[in-house]
Design a protein around this motif. Structure first.
Motif, PDB file in Angstrom:
ATOM      1  N   LEU B  59       0.869  -1.173   0.000  1.00 14.60           N
ATOM      2  CA  LEU B  59       0.000   0.000   0.000  1.00 14.60           C
ATOM      3  C   LEU B  59       0.905   1.221   0.000  1.00 14.60           C
ATOM      4  CD1 LEU B  59      -2.251  -1.551   2.687  1.00 14.60           C
ATOM      5  CD2 LEU B  59      -3.081  -0.896   0.436  1.00 14.60           C
ATOM      6  N   LEU B  60       0.598   2.186  -0.828  1.00 13.93           N
ATOM      7  CA  LEU B  60       1.565   3.258  -1.054  1.00 13.93           C
ATOM      8  C   LEU B  60       1.022   4.628  -0.682  1.00 13.93           C
ATOM      9  CD1 LEU B  60       2.736   1.979  -4.542  1.00 13.93           C
ATOM     10  CD2 LEU B  60       4.024   1.808  -2.408  1.00 13.93           C
ATOM     11  N   GLN B  62       1.360   8.730  -0.862  1.00 13.81           N
ATOM     12  CA  GLN B  62       1.651   9.538  -2.051  1.00 13.81           C
ATOM     13  C   GLN B  62       3.164   9.601  -2.301  1.00 13.81           C
ATOM     14  OE1 GLN B  62      -0.750  10.461  -4.048  1.00 13.81           O
ATOM     15  NE2 GLN B  62       0.718  11.294  -5.507  1.00 13.81           N
ATOM     16  N   LEU B  65       4.415   6.296  -3.555  1.00 12.30           N
ATOM     17  CA  LEU B  65       3.973   6.097  -4.945  1.00 12.30           C
ATOM     18  C   LEU B  65       4.918   6.816  -5.917  1.00 12.30           C
ATOM     19  CD1 LEU B  65       1.825   5.052  -6.969  1.00 12.30           C
ATOM     20  CD2 LEU B  65       0.524   7.123  -6.520  1.00 12.30           C
ATOM     21  N   ASP B  87      -1.946  -1.803  -4.467  1.00 10.43           N
ATOM     22  CA  ASP B  87      -2.561  -0.511  -4.183  1.00 10.43           C
ATOM     23  C   ASP B  87      -3.367  -0.039  -5.389  1.00 10.43           C
ATOM     24  OD1 ASP B  87      -1.966   2.084  -2.241  1.00 10.43           O
ATOM     25  OD2 ASP B  87      -2.383   2.618  -4.328  1.00 10.43           O
ATOM     26  N   LEU B  88      -4.581   0.377  -5.133  1.00  8.85           N
ATOM     27  CA  LEU B  88      -5.456   0.845  -6.217  1.00  8.85           C
ATOM     28  C   LEU B  88      -4.842   2.042  -6.943  1.00  8.85           C
ATOM     29  CD1 LEU B  88      -8.232   0.650  -7.646  1.00  8.85           C
ATOM     30  CD2 LEU B  88      -9.113   2.222  -5.910  1.00  8.85           C
ATOM     31  N   GLY B  89      -4.221   2.930  -6.186  1.00 12.71           N
ATOM     32  CA  GLY B  89      -3.607   4.116  -6.792  1.00 12.71           C
ATOM     33  C   GLY B  89      -2.491   3.759  -7.754  1.00 12.71           C
ATOM     34  N   LEU B  90      -1.719   2.729  -7.403  1.00  7.19           N
ATOM     35  CA  LEU B  90      -0.655   2.293  -8.312  1.00  7.19           C
ATOM     36  C   LEU B  90      -1.259   1.687  -9.575  1.00  7.19           C
ATOM     37  CD1 LEU B  90       2.298   1.794  -9.065  1.00  7.19           C
ATOM     38  CD2 LEU B  90       2.209  -0.339  -7.775  1.00  7.19           C
ATOM     39  N   GLU B  92      -4.051   2.455 -10.930  1.00  7.15           N
ATOM     40  CA  GLU B  92      -4.542   3.576 -11.724  1.00  7.15           C
ATOM     41  C   GLU B  92      -3.385   4.268 -12.447  1.00  7.15           C
ATOM     42  OE1 GLU B  92      -7.650   5.285 -12.242  1.00  7.15           O
ATOM     43  OE2 GLU B  92      -8.443   3.327 -11.707  1.00  7.15           O
ATOM     44  N   THR B  93      -2.275   4.426 -11.740  1.00 11.33           N
ATOM     45  CA  THR B  93      -1.102   5.082 -12.324  1.00 11.33           C
ATOM     46  C   THR B  93      -0.543   4.262 -13.484  1.00 11.33           C
ATOM     47  OG1 THR B  93      -0.613   5.992 -10.158  1.00 11.33           O
ATOM     48  CG2 THR B  93       1.180   6.047 -11.754  1.00 11.33           C
ATOM     49  N   TYR B 128      -7.111  -3.002 -15.455  1.00 13.40           N
ATOM     50  CA  TYR B 128      -5.734  -2.722 -15.040  1.00 13.40           C
ATOM     51  C   TYR B 128      -4.722  -3.640 -15.730  1.00 13.40           C
ATOM     52  CZ  TYR B 128      -8.145   0.130 -11.654  1.00 13.40           C
ATOM     53  OH  TYR B 128      -8.962   1.073 -11.073  1.00 13.40           O
TER      54      TYR B 128
END
Lengths: 281, 228
Positions: B59-60, B62, B65, B87-90, B92-93, B128
């Motif tokens: 889990l990252l 900011q 990330l 991590d969902l944010g990763l 997405e990135t 993804y």
């Protein structure tokens, strides 16, 4: 900060509203949520009455939908949300993305809040939740104020809510914890272990560190302070009282050191819950 | 079936010990962003290894990330690379990136995917471009089977829980001094079946064996110091 308080009966809701809680939240035993059924409203009629009362007073009641649900239970969850929406539900607090999308598709008046259990740690995750229809994110327990600051100041118009860490914080990252599957017992993290140096416990932040977290969140711009649901409502009242005093201390603009010192003292004198939790450790 | 070695430590000294036939290495950690290598360490590894470099991430925050984005750029140039995402944010990135390496669904995230309705999970994995799963729990393999993706099997440990409050330094993990490197601690309770092993910021159950049906077996070598 505005207080967001967990309740499990109509009487608790009425009491908390009378004492000045800004928002309430609760679960319904029939809808999967992250606490035991005993910590939720037992009947639809009672939670509906609490929602109506909260609405009447111009405040917000949120329904907890923060445990995965499947098939018939998932349909039941959606039906409950729809019925409570008609009664004036303020928001649904959701953990899993599929449920978030299902609730968004219902077109409810109630808003969607992302649960702390969804583990939203960064801005791209936050942006995704915004796209999915969320209007608020409850920040994960183990995200620190400095790390949370970019999320609190996000450009997506998402509100952020933080737990009242002063009273409670899991030793481990709750939704990523598999200990229950290992022992089938709650709070395996709090067992006493035998380690190389003798008795050993899974460590967690102490009272002063927790107070520093509250201070940091306040100064990062967090404006919603969440108080967890408890079995014993008298203990929850103590914690609520503690949170209100802490909030006043923060508004006075004390230094972090002074706040942490005073807060730590309060932690052990005001909150009976904190004292008993500490004794168990 | 590919074999991979999980490198806890990416320092020049540790890289010298890397077996010559090692075709794939896992760097970073699925459980602690403090164990991500530095950009210089990742560059040194990329220069040394023509094999596959797999960057494991947890889990990252900011800040973490941003660091992961830099590391991905490094490992993705000059040789095959993969990323393990939890991590969902990763995700997405990586989805937004043009030259993103193949991504595998990490062990923490896999437990969330397994509870998704099947049709939803298919869309999620497609969105993804997830190419596989990281697994250390036999019971989850069946749950993920409908998606037809290969899995990497981690042994000899299965993760039990993870924290961001560093058990080695007894403080929040921000500002990590990596005091856990090379160390493992055995913890025993009569109420828990078998010992738990603390490594990094996670607790593990030992006893896993490699699997023939895995696309890749990822071996985590024992710690240099076992505190029992």
């Amino acid at each position: 900060m505005k207080t967001v308080v967990g309740v499990k009966t109509y009487d608790e809701a009425a009491t908390m509203l009378r004492l000045g809680a800004d928002e309430l939240y609760g679960g319904l035993a029939a809808v999967p949520n992250h606490r035991l059924p005993a910590q939720s409203f037992q009947t639809m009629d009672e939670i509906k009455a609490a929602v109506k009362l909260t609405r009447k007073l111009g405040r917000r009641f949120s329904l907890l939908v923060n445990q995965p649900s499947f098939g018939a239970k998932s349909r039941k969850t959606l039906a409950v949300a729809r019925e409570l929406d008609e009664a004036g539900l303020g928001a649904c607090i959701v953990r899993e993305i599929p449920m978030l999308e299902s609730l968004a598709a219902l077109g409810l008046k109630a808003r969607l809040t992302v649960s702390s259990l969804a583990l939203c740690f960064n801005l791209p995750a936050m942006r995704r939740y915004k796209q999915l229809g969320a209007s608020r994110v409850v920040l994960p327990f183990q995200l620190l104020p400095g790390e949370a600051a970019p999320l609190i100041k996000n450009r997506y118009g998402l509100e952020t809510e933080v737990f009242f860490h002063a009273d409670f914080c899991c030793a481990n990252i709750d939704p990523a914890c598999r200990l229950w599957n290992l022992t089938h017992r709650d709070q395996t993290c709090r067992f006493s272990y035998k380690g190389p140096g003798g008795r050993w416990r899974m460590p967690e932040a102490n009272a002063r560190e927790k107070m520093r977290a509250v201070y940091g969140f306040y100064h990062s711009g967090a404006r919603y302070l969440k108080i967890i649901r408890m079995n014993d409502f008298s203990e929850e009242l103590e914690v609520f009282k503690f949170a209100r005093i802490v909030d006043k201390l923060l508004a006075k603009g004390q230094s972090e050191e002074e706040f942490a010192r005073l807060g730590e003292k309060l932690y052990f004198t005001v909150s009976r819950h904190a004292r008993s939790a500490w004794k168990k450790r | 079936m590919e074999k991979a070695l999980a490198l806890e430590n990416c320092s020049p000294g540790a890289l010298r010990k890397l077996p010559a036939d090692c075709r794939a290495v896992v760097i970073g950690s699925e459980f602690c962003s403090g164990l991500l290598p530095s950009p210089a360490e990742a560059r040194a590894l990329r220069r040394k290894s023509r094999g596959r470099i797999i960057l494991a991430t947890t889990l990252l925050t900011q800040a973490a990330l941003e660091k992961v984005k830099e590391l991905i750029k490094i490992i993705n140039s000059g040789g095959p690379a993969e990323v393990v995402a939890n991590d969902l944010g990763l995700l997405e990135t990586l989805r937004a990136g043009r030259k993103a390496p193949p991504v595998s669904c990490g062990r923490i995230l896999a437990h969330r995917v397994k509870i998704m309705p099947e049709a939803y999970a298919r869309n999620f994995l497609a969105r993804y471009r997830v190419a596989g799963f990281e697994v250390d729990d036999a019971s989850i393999i069946k749950r993920l089977a409908p998606y037809g993706l290969p899995f990497s099997w981690h042994y000899p440990f299965r993760y039990a829980t993870v924290t961001r409050f560093c058990p080695w330094e007894n403080r929040w993990a921000a500002g990590c001094a990596r005091s856990c490197l090379g160390r493992a601690r055995k913890l025993v309770s009569p109420r828990v079946p078998g010992p738990l092993w603390l490594r990094g910021c996670a607790y593990f159950i030992p006893g896993q064996k490699p699997r023939r049906d895995a696309a890749r077996n990822v071996y985590t070598p024992p710690a240099e110091t076992n505190e029992a």
